[in-house]
Design a protein around this motif. Structure first.
Motif, mmCIF file in Angstrom:
data_model
loop_
_atom_site.group_PDB
_atom_site.id
_atom_site.type_symbol
_atom_site.label_atom_id
_atom_site.label_comp_id
_atom_site.label_asym_id
_atom_site.label_seq_id
_atom_site.Cartn_x
_atom_site.Cartn_y
_atom_site.Cartn_z
ATOM 1 N N VAL A 133 50.189 58.928 107.682
ATOM 2 C CA VAL A 133 49.373 58.500 106.405
ATOM 3 C C VAL A 133 48.450 59.226 105.671
ATOM 4 N N GLU A 134 48.493 59.317 104.123
ATOM 5 C CA GLU A 134 48.012 60.108 103.709
ATOM 6 C C GLU A 134 46.814 60.401 103.611
ATOM 7 N N GLU A 135 46.015 58.648 103.602
ATOM 8 C CA GLU A 135 45.125 58.632 104.024
ATOM 9 C C GLU A 135 44.047 57.427 104.481
ATOM 10 N N TYR A 136 43.120 57.606 104.816
ATOM 11 C CA TYR A 136 42.373 56.358 105.948
ATOM 12 C C TYR A 136 41.119 56.061 105.621
ATOM 13 N N TRP A 137 40.736 55.135 105.200
ATOM 14 C CA TRP A 137 39.627 54.951 105.003
ATOM 15 C C TRP A 137 38.661 53.543 105.666
ATOM 16 N N ILE A 138 37.580 53.820 106.104
ATOM 17 C CA ILE A 138 37.296 52.781 107.030
ATOM 18 C C ILE A 138 36.000 52.736 105.579
ATOM 19 N N VAL A 139 35.987 51.748 106.231
ATOM 20 C CA VAL A 139 34.641 50.880 105.159
ATOM 21 C C VAL A 139 33.861 50.259 106.210
ATOM 22 N N ASN A 140 32.761 50.920 106.317
ATOM 23 C CA ASN A 140 31.092 50.750 107.440
ATOM 24 C C ASN A 140 30.249 50.035 107.100
ATOM 25 N N VAL A 141 30.811 48.595 106.643
ATOM 26 C CA VAL A 141 30.491 47.333 106.279
ATOM 27 C C VAL A 141 28.679 47.769 106.916
ATOM 28 N N PRO A 142 28.124 47.574 108.032
ATOM 29 C CA PRO A 142 26.995 47.696 108.005
ATOM 30 C C PRO A 142 26.113 49.243 107.643
ATOM 31 N N ALA A 143 26.647 49.905 107.991
ATOM 32 C CA ALA A 143 26.166 51.520 107.173
ATOM 33 C C ALA A 143 26.374 51.519 105.851
ATOM 34 N N ARG A 144 27.034 50.950 104.890
ATOM 35 C CA ARG A 144 27.005 50.509 103.034
ATOM 36 C C ARG A 144 28.125 51.626 103.066
ATOM 37 N N CYS A 145 28.695 52.279 103.077
ATOM 38 C CA CYS A 145 29.709 53.458 103.047
ATOM 39 C C CYS A 145 31.077 53.812 103.496
ATOM 40 N N ILE A 146 32.301 54.298 102.715
ATOM 41 C CA ILE A 146 33.269 54.381 103.458
ATOM 42 C C ILE A 146 33.042 55.656 103.697
ATOM 43 N N GLU A 161 34.637 62.559 105.695
ATOM 44 C CA GLU A 161 33.774 62.386 105.074
ATOM 45 C C GLU A 161 33.200 61.272 104.270
ATOM 46 N N SER A 162 31.605 60.840 104.576
ATOM 47 C CA SER A 162 31.349 59.625 104.182
ATOM 48 C C SER A 162 30.790 59.619 102.534
ATOM 49 N N ILE A 163 31.150 58.615 101.934
ATOM 50 C CA ILE A 163 30.643 58.144 100.664
ATOM 51 C C ILE A 163 30.119 56.724 100.539
ATOM 52 N N GLN A 167 27.953 56.525 94.935
ATOM 53 C CA GLN A 167 28.428 57.674 94.627
ATOM 54 C C GLN A 167 29.671 56.789 94.765
ATOM 55 N N SER A 168 31.007 57.525 94.229
ATOM 56 C CA SER A 168 32.806 56.424 94.283
ATOM 57 C C SER A 168 32.989 57.539 95.245
ATOM 58 N N VAL A 169 34.456 56.602 95.371
ATOM 59 C CA VAL A 169 35.722 57.688 96.604
ATOM 60 C C VAL A 169 36.371 57.562 94.990
ATOM 61 N N GLN A 170 37.295 58.588 95.151
ATOM 62 C CA GLN A 170 38.285 58.934 94.576
ATOM 63 C C GLN A 170 39.646 59.475 95.499
ATOM 64 N N CYS A 171 40.489 58.386 95.129
ATOM 65 C CA CYS A 171 41.452 58.174 96.348
ATOM 66 C C CYS A 171 42.485 59.715 96.227
ATOM 67 N N ALA A 172 42.569 60.605 96.958
ATOM 68 C CA ALA A 172 43.738 62.052 96.536
ATOM 69 C C ALA A 172 45.078 61.704 96.796
ATOM 70 N N SER A 173 45.179 60.803 97.193
ATOM 71 C CA SER A 173 47.026 60.167 96.392
ATOM 72 C C SER A 173 46.932 59.774 95.750
ATOM 73 N N LEU A 174 46.510 59.146 94.962
ATOM 74 C CA LEU A 174 46.374 56.798 94.382
ATOM 75 C C LEU A 174 45.500 57.588 93.259
ATOM 76 N N THR A 181 28.933 51.638 95.458
ATOM 77 C CA THR A 181 28.189 50.283 94.897
ATOM 78 C C THR A 181 28.489 48.695 94.472
ATOM 79 N N ALA A 182 29.240 49.134 93.793
ATOM 80 C CA ALA A 182 29.782 47.894 93.341
ATOM 81 C C ALA A 182 30.555 46.725 94.513
ATOM 82 N N LEU A 183 31.327 47.509 94.487
ATOM 83 C CA LEU A 183 32.042 46.853 96.777
ATOM 84 C C LEU A 183 30.812 46.555 97.201
#
Length: 189
Positions: A133-146, A161-163, A167-174, A181-183
């Protein structure tokens, strides 16, 4: 929980199940309704809170809008690996649903939304990396980060890394990005 699967005492008592046997159980209606196969062990899936549903829906809709013509965006659907068949909250695979006769065996992006399962979701990185899997994100809701995991390297990811909010997360593969913030805007908790 996943670490427990590796514990010698537990591992010696567990009766491993192959992916093929798991598929047979599903075919014969013998598999539990809310379960997935992780490292050859049937694991009961947790119930989803409204917060979890809101976050995963937001991401699935964002990805579908951006990738509709090139990728299949899947929500809580199986990925078939060597010894596991997890059902991540969101997965994005190259191609279209009609291109597949079986569940995909890898993904460009997998996202898990974590409210109370952060340790388990972090341990899943090893399984996703092994499957390429090229990229794996964990949306850490309590910490309000990805937490962004990139560069699969066999037993994990070489870059993590934690974003956070602002900030915004740009997917490296897509060609897709997420404004953190919007999330989290308007969500309870």
């Amino acid at each position: 929980m996943i670490a427990q699967l590796k514990a010698p005492g537990f591992h010696q008592r567990a009766l491993p199940l192959s992916v093929a046997a798991w598929h047979g159980m599903i075919r014969d209606n013998l598999a539990p309704a809310r379960a997935e196969l992780i490292r050859g062990v049937i694991i009961e899936k947790m119930s989803k809170s409204i917060l979890h549903t809101q976050v995963s829906d937001y991401l699935a809709e964002l990805f579908k809008d951006a990738l509709r013509t090139t990728h299949w965006v899947r929500k809580e659907d199986p990925l078939t690996f060597a010894d596991s068949e997890p059902e991540p909250d969101v997965s994005v695979v190259a191609g279209h649903r009609q291109d597949f006769q079986k569940h995909p065996t890898t993904a460009a992006l997998v996202v898990e939304v974590s409210i109370s399962t952060l340790a388990d979701d972090r341990e899943m990185a090893e399984i996703y990396a092994e499957a390429g899997v090229e990229e794996y994100w964990i949306v850490n809701v309590p910490a309000r980060c990805i937490e962004v995991h990139r560069q699969p390297a066999g037993t994990g990811y070489a870059a993590v890394e934690s974003i956070g909010v602002g900030q915004s997360v740009q997917c490296a593969s897509l060609p897709v990005s997420v404004d953190v913030t919007a999330l989290f805007a308007g969500l309870a908790g």
